[in-house]
Scaffold this active site. Structure first.
Site, mmCIF file in Angstrom:
data_model
loop_
_atom_site.group_PDB
_atom_site.id
_atom_site.type_symbol
_atom_site.label_atom_id
_atom_site.label_comp_id
_atom_site.label_asym_id
_atom_site.label_seq_id
_atom_site.Cartn_x
_atom_site.Cartn_y
_atom_site.Cartn_z
ATOM 1 N N CYS A 45 -7.919 -2.741 -6.406
ATOM 2 C CA CYS A 45 -7.086 -2.670 -5.468
ATOM 3 C C CYS A 45 -8.070 -2.120 -4.209
ATOM 4 O O CYS A 45 -8.996 -3.010 -4.079
ATOM 5 C CB CYS A 45 -6.022 -1.734 -5.178
ATOM 6 S SG CYS A 45 -6.223 -0.148 -6.006
ATOM 7 N N SER A 46 -7.687 -1.256 -3.586
ATOM 8 C CA SER A 46 -8.749 -0.725 -2.725
ATOM 9 C C SER A 46 -9.960 0.011 -3.189
ATOM 10 O O SER A 46 -10.883 -0.320 -3.237
ATOM 11 C CB SER A 46 -8.186 -0.387 -1.223
ATOM 12 O OG SER A 46 -7.303 -1.221 -0.713
ATOM 13 N N ASP A 47 -9.249 1.309 -3.314
ATOM 14 C CA ASP A 47 -10.138 2.382 -3.916
ATOM 15 C C ASP A 47 -10.081 2.377 -5.465
ATOM 16 O O ASP A 47 -10.793 2.770 -5.956
ATOM 17 C CB ASP A 47 -9.746 3.586 -3.296
ATOM 18 C CG ASP A 47 -10.239 3.818 -1.912
ATOM 19 O OD1 ASP A 47 -11.385 3.391 -1.533
ATOM 20 O OD2 ASP A 47 -9.406 4.422 -1.141
ATOM 21 N N GLY A 48 -8.913 1.587 -5.860
ATOM 22 C CA GLY A 48 -8.871 1.617 -7.397
ATOM 23 C C GLY A 48 -8.141 2.902 -7.986
ATOM 24 O O GLY A 48 -8.624 3.061 -9.291
ATOM 25 N N TRP A 49 -7.541 3.631 -7.388
ATOM 26 C CA TRP A 49 -6.969 4.633 -8.034
ATOM 27 C C TRP A 49 -5.608 5.027 -7.913
ATOM 28 O O TRP A 49 -4.642 5.820 -8.334
ATOM 29 C CB TRP A 49 -7.586 6.103 -7.472
ATOM 30 C CG TRP A 49 -7.864 6.376 -5.816
ATOM 31 C CD1 TRP A 49 -6.670 5.921 -5.115
ATOM 32 C CD2 TRP A 49 -8.774 7.075 -5.191
ATOM 33 N NE1 TRP A 49 -7.108 6.210 -3.830
ATOM 34 C CE2 TRP A 49 -8.421 6.653 -3.789
ATOM 35 C CE3 TRP A 49 -10.094 7.101 -5.398
ATOM 36 C CZ2 TRP A 49 -9.230 7.157 -2.881
ATOM 37 C CZ3 TRP A 49 -11.141 7.782 -4.584
ATOM 38 C CH2 TRP A 49 -10.480 7.394 -3.253
ATOM 39 N N ASN A 69 0.856 -1.119 -0.014
ATOM 40 C CA ASN A 69 -0.068 0.019 -0.179
ATOM 41 C C ASN A 69 0.723 1.278 0.074
ATOM 42 O O ASN A 69 2.241 1.251 0.113
ATOM 43 C CB ASN A 69 -1.045 -0.036 1.044
ATOM 44 C CG ASN A 69 -0.201 -0.077 2.410
ATOM 45 O OD1 ASN A 69 0.821 0.292 2.386
ATOM 46 N ND2 ASN A 69 -0.864 -0.653 3.498
ATOM 47 N N ILE A 70 0.236 2.398 -0.128
ATOM 48 C CA ILE A 70 0.852 3.561 -0.115
ATOM 49 C C ILE A 70 1.630 3.968 0.951
ATOM 50 O O ILE A 70 2.741 4.677 0.850
ATOM 51 C CB ILE A 70 -0.056 4.822 -0.215
ATOM 52 C CG1 ILE A 70 -1.141 5.040 0.835
ATOM 53 C CG2 ILE A 70 -0.832 4.781 -1.602
ATOM 54 C CD1 ILE A 70 -2.071 6.330 0.849
ATOM 55 N N ARG A 100 -1.495 12.846 -3.147
ATOM 56 C CA ARG A 100 -0.351 11.983 -3.069
ATOM 57 C C ARG A 100 1.019 12.732 -3.408
ATOM 58 O O ARG A 100 1.983 12.506 -3.075
ATOM 59 C CB ARG A 100 -0.529 11.129 -4.567
ATOM 60 C CG ARG A 100 -1.606 10.042 -4.324
ATOM 61 C CD ARG A 100 -1.394 9.016 -3.292
ATOM 62 N NE ARG A 100 -2.543 8.095 -3.049
ATOM 63 C CZ ARG A 100 -3.189 8.036 -2.274
ATOM 64 N NH1 ARG A 100 -3.301 9.013 -1.440
ATOM 65 N NH2 ARG A 100 -4.388 7.159 -2.073
#
Lengths: 543, 514
Positions: B391-395, B328-329, B437
């Site tokens: 993925c989770s949010d798809g972005w 993840n990020i 981001r």
């Protein structure tokens, strides 16, 4: 000795050959005195024509009724032969093992190789000490050509003619030779026109535990540099190792006896450490199951890049002494046949644009490696795969080639030759049909008549059809010294060599073809041919 | 081994539309006297933060400043430092060269004031494009003023304060419009061959009512009715229902993207199941649909406890479900920090560097993203299958792997024009959160992550392996990377299309001409 005695089975049918990037092929396998051949008899060419000397190690296993031989070559290629019948397989394996471990130099393939196009004499006189001396005497008359080593009487690992300082006569040289390991007295290696300083090389002085001295040696080194100047001795061993060497009769130049020379110790890996580094590196490159973490840690533990960095850093230092500090340099380790030569040759590539041309680089290898007595046959007896007990093998020359490659990456326009040129030299140093890299020194080559009875690799590499494969299309002579970056971020794995059988070079080759094409187009525009010119003129007139 | 991108940080950026480039160094024109040459050329926009920004400038000019050499800390060039509303500018005093170094405020990610020494007060500036600059300012008070100003100027709080609203080179209005029309996504879908008998354009999100992070125009299977779409969107995180992202005309294989389903431990949604079935049916040649969850399995399972999760193979007919473990990020942010720390070491030993490179995990993450892209591209190219990616949010991860798969599959995306279309499509239009981001505005530091940086690194890796396959070069990548952070142009400012519309970015700022 008859080769036929060693060949248990000379021919087997229905053998399946698998190797990188090519479809598996079935055919007849033949074992000859020097080659392994495989032909499917589909065309008029053999599918495999492998020099047995190139085989580094083999492994055999059974698969059902047939046997599989894995052949690992010194050029790092791995291939396999599936042979019907276990007995045949074992016989073939035994023959390969016997033929590839032949020790007698005069039975090696170069003494039998007689291609039509190439002449036995060509390429052997590409570089001579006489020629080097003629060039040198244009700039300075402090040096003379000495034949004191005629018939290799003083030093068995030097050529018969060497360049020495004019202040030392042949009698004194003999005294100095007695004080240096293996008789390798200090000889001239490079003259830097810009600062008029020189690089010399030798072996360690034999001071021993009692601090023995040699008047001639001290006098000679003192005379080489002007009284008000300082020189640098770069010792490729650590201080501890140099002290330990005294016990065995070796040693180093003490400050008191050589007062205008400053000694710098820069330990460089050699011998077994280096060979094991190569083995680990190749092992890491071939293990394709690696996760990225394992790959990086294996690359790190191989220490290959660390060794490169040390060698390149020290070579830069030597070059800096000469170019920036205006000081002369003497380089030695213990014997002065390995790490010493890496430094003298790399320093010249940094300093001298001539060494970055194809012919200049060949001359450099001739004088700093072959004539300087790098023991190619011992060092390159096996490569990364051999299971045989290590003797004196070490990839000293390969480290040098890798350093050259690193520099050519950092200065892509300053080298006349390309990566393929360096890879070819690597291949031939380990196994070759040419005589150039045979033997360990000039004396051995003389005794075996290598220069009369084998063909020089330079004859092949300089033939026009071959030479064009080695030319860097981006080359433009750069008359400056080139200072490579030695930061870890700047040194890379030489993929073209170490991954050459793992990743197909197709896309890189395509890129080079494109570059060549673009450069050719560009130069044609800059210098239009007469027909093109007339077209241009017509166009102009029409407008 | 990766050749480090940050070695290029001092590279000069090509100037844009005749305006002096903002970071990097550029030789000054001789005739100008004291003021840096670019300032006089800069017209100030009406919405400009310029005047407002002036308030934060405590000292517009400081003399006797030294800029330290990046390589050897002993060398330094003396000059003056200018602070404007948009840039920090260093002008060398050497009369002949008068070299200028421009640092855009939006590029600054950290300012550190270090302990005063006999020579002065050191000010360290870290930029988002990995440039590190160190000044020595003779007066402590000046240094403090600059420090306080930069802290404020580098962390704007409103979109209107960003550089793109004041950046205004002399350009005709219609020319400005032309820039924005360079990447017409409708034309891009047409190029792929949609709409067609299998896929159609849907206006269900016309006013961003169904999903506020999606564009207004979306491409969906022809058989997916509006109730199915709306139902599916209610079962997906933030309403991000499955939509078309790439269509392969040759074999009808499609790449679709979405966010995670709100499946929890057992929840089902008929419309969502119908939606996936519709996607599968839109590829008549294939009797299954790949569903690729780009997260590590553990993360996806943990999401189930929060009522989210992943598709249950038993509930969706004919899907093949795969996890591809991209972290993840937060993991990626830490990885980059470690990598930068390693690269900042002064002359490290080889083993320290390699060990640090390994323990940063950066290359491992790059490989994971590439692996995912390759998996999807192979599914489409070799199996003629369709793939749904989330993925989770798809972005973030979804944007990375969809665009890598696109690059692998379609040579158009490897051209200059195609690459900018790809970024506009997979990143900008599908709501990659550029503002969060890349911290354009002062915000939550845990939202910051080098997502697009990783994508550029992946592209660079591909360029190394296929040197003839790309129309553009490394410099182009570095240039775009720079402008993702520069806020000089309107492209990479907002979190999604809706925000951009509300800001009326199209009229009031410039489009980056790649």
């Amino acid at each position: 000795m008859e080769f036929s005695e060693l060949i248990e089975t000379s021919k087997v049918d229905h053998v399946l050959l698998s190797r990188p990037f090519l479809q598996p092929v079935k055919g007849t396998l033949c074992v000859t005195s020097h080659h392994l051949l495989l032909s499917s008899r589909a065309g008029d060419k053999e599918e495999l024509w492998l020099l047995i000397r190139n085989i580094d190690g083999i492994e055999k296993r059974s698969a059902g009724s047939s046997g599989i031989i894995t052949i690992k070559c010194k050029d790092l290629c791995v291939m396999s032969l599936e042979i019907p019948g276990m007995e045949e397989c074992l016989n073939i394996a035994k023959s390969i093992e016997a033929l590839s471990s032949l020790e007698s130099t005069s039975h090696m393939y170069p003494f039998f190789y007689r291609p039509k196009q190439l002449n036995l004499l060509e390429g052997w006189d590409l570089f001579t000490p006489e020629e080097q001396f003629t060039k040198l005497s244009v700039h300075t008359d402090n040096w003379r050509l000495s034949y004191v080593n005629k018939e290799f009487a003083v030093c068995t690992t030097y050529p018969d003619a060497v360049i020495v300082h004019k202040c030392i006569d042949d009698a004194a040289i003999k005294m100095v030779a007695g004080f240096r390991q293996g008789g390798r007295f200090p000889v001239f290696s490079y003259y830097h026109k810009k600062t008029k300083m020189i690089i010399m090389r030798s072996s360690q002085p034999l001071t021993g535990a009692n601090g023995k001295r040699c008047k001639e040696d001290e006098h000679f080194l003192a005379a080489v540099i002007q009284p008000d100047k300082k020189g640098y001795i770069i010792d490729t061993r650590s201080i501890q190792a140099a002290h330990q060497a005294k016990v065995k009769g070796g040693g180093f130049e003490s400050k008191t006896n050589y007062h205008n020379w400053k000694r710098l110790h820069r330990p460089i890996a050699r011998g077994r450490v280096l060979q094991e580094s190569l083995i680990k590196l190749v092992d890491a490159c071939n293990d394709q199951s690696n996760s990225i973490d394992r790959w990086l840690s294996k690359l790190e533990t191989s220490k290959w890049l660390t060794h490169l960095k040390t060698v390149l850093t020290t070579a830069c230092m030597a070059a800096q002494c000469v170019d920036r500090e205006g000081a002369s340099v003497l380089i030695h380790g213990s014997e002065g046949r390995d790490t010493t030569l890496q430094l003298t040759s790399l320093a010249q590539i940094i300093l001298d644009p001539d060494c970055r041309t194809i012919s200049g680089f060949q001359a450099l290898i001739e004088r700093e490696w072959l004539q300087a007595g790098h023991p190619f046959q011992l060092r390159c007896a096996s490569s990364a795969y051999s299971h045989a007990k290590l003797k004196q093998e070490a990839p000293v020359f390969l480290i040098f080639l890798d350093c050259c490659w690193q520099m050519s990456c950092q200065f892509p326009c300053s080298f006349q030759f390309n990566e393929q040129f360096l890879i070819t030299l690597f291949e031939h140093a380990y196994a070759s049909c040419f005589g150039t890299f045979l033997c360990n020194n000039e004396k051995e080559r003389f005794t075996l008549n290598v220069k009369e009875q084998t063909i020089s690799i330079w004859a092949r590499m300089n033939s026009p059809s071959e030479r064009k494969h080695y030319v860097n299309p981006l080359y433009e002579r750069n008359n400056f010294t080139i200072w490579p970056s030695v930061a870890p971020q700047s040194l890379q794995l030489w993929q073209g060599l170490f991954l050459r059988w793992i990743r197909t070079p197709e896309h890189q080759n395509e890129a080079w073809e494109q570059i060549k094409h673009i450069v050719e187009l560009g130069s044609r525009k800059a210098n239009p041919s007469s027909t093109e010119l007339s077209v241009l003129k017509e166009d102009y007139a029409a407008n | 081994m990766q050749r480090e991108r940050w070695q290029l940080q001092h590279q000069e950026h090509p100037s844009i539309d005749g305006i002096k480039s903002d970071t990097g160094t550029a030789p000054a024109r001789g005739q100008e006297h004291r003021l840096p040459s670019g300032i006089s050329n800069c017209t100030v926009g009406t919405l400009g933060f310029f005047r407002e920004g002036m308030e934060y400038i405590r000292t517009p000019k400081i003399e006797n400043v030294r800029l330290l050499d990046r390589v050897s800390s002993k060398k330094a060039s003396a000059g003056s430092l200018y602070l404007t509303a948009t840039h920090l500018i260093f002008v060398e005093h050497l009369s002949e060269s008068r070299k200028e170094t421009w640092i855009l405020h939006s590029q600054i990610c950290a300012v550190e004031k270090q302990a005063t020494t006999a020579t002065g007060c050191p000010l360290l500036i870290r930029c988002k494009n990995f440039q590190v600059i160190q000044f020595i300012i003779s007066q402590e008070r000046d240094c403090h003023d600059i420090y306080i100003s930069l802290i404020r100027l580098s962390r704007p709080v409103k979109y209107e304060e960003l550089y793109c609203f004041s950046f205004n080179p002399k350009q005709e209005k219609n020319e400005r419009g032309r820039g924005w029309n360079l990447t017409d996504l409708k034309a891009e879908y047409n190029r792929m061959g949609v709409p067609n008998s299998l896929w159609q354009v849907s206006h269900v999100n016309r006013d961003y009512g169904v999903c506020d992070t999606y564009p207004a125009e979306l491409y969906v299977p022809k058989s997916a009715s509006t109730p199915v779409i709306v139902g599916s969107s209610k079962f997906r995180s933030r309403g991000r229902f499955p939509v078309l992202c790439y269509f392969c005309q040759d074999n009808n294989g499609a790449i679709c993207r979405s966010s995670q389903p709100l499946s929890g431990f057992s929840a089902r949604c008929l419309e969502d199941e119908q939606m996936l079935q519709a996607i599968r049916m839109s590829n008549p040649g294939s009797d299954f649909l790949y569903v690729v969850d780009t997260r590590p399995k553990l993360n996806a399972m943990a999401n189930r406890a929060a009522g989210k999760g992943y598709e249950n193979e038993d509930n969706y007919s004919n899907i093949k479900f795969h996890f591809i473990g991209i972290e993840n990020i937060h993991v990626m942010r830490n990885s980059l920090q470690k990598l930068l720390d390693v690269c900042e070491l002064r002359s490290p030993a080889m083993s320290v560097f390699l060990w640090g490179l390994e323990s940063s995990g950066w290359l491992k993450h790059i490989k994971a993203i590439m692996d995912a892209g390759i998996f999807i591209a192979k599914a489409v190219a070799e199996e003629a299958a369709s793939v749904l990616v989330h993925c989770s949010d798809g972005w973030d991860r979804t944007a990375q792997v969809c665009s890598i798969a696109g690059l692998l599959l379609d040579p158009f995306y490897r051209t200059l024009k195609g690459f900018m279309v790809l970024i506009e499509k997979d990143w900008v239009s599908f709501g990659h959160k550029f503002n969060h981001r890349y911290s354009h505005l002062d915000g939550d530091p845990r939202e910051v992550s080098p997502v697009i940086d990783q994508f550029f690194d992946c592209v660079w890796q591909l360029m190394e392996q296929f040197p003839c396959a790309f129309e553009f070069n490394e410099r182009f990548l570095v240039h775009i990377h720079h402008h993702v952070y520069s806020c000089q142009f309107g492209n990479f400012i907002c979190n999604n299309n809706k925000e951009s519309k509300e800001l009326r970015l199209y009229g009031s700022s410039l489009q980056l001409k790649y």
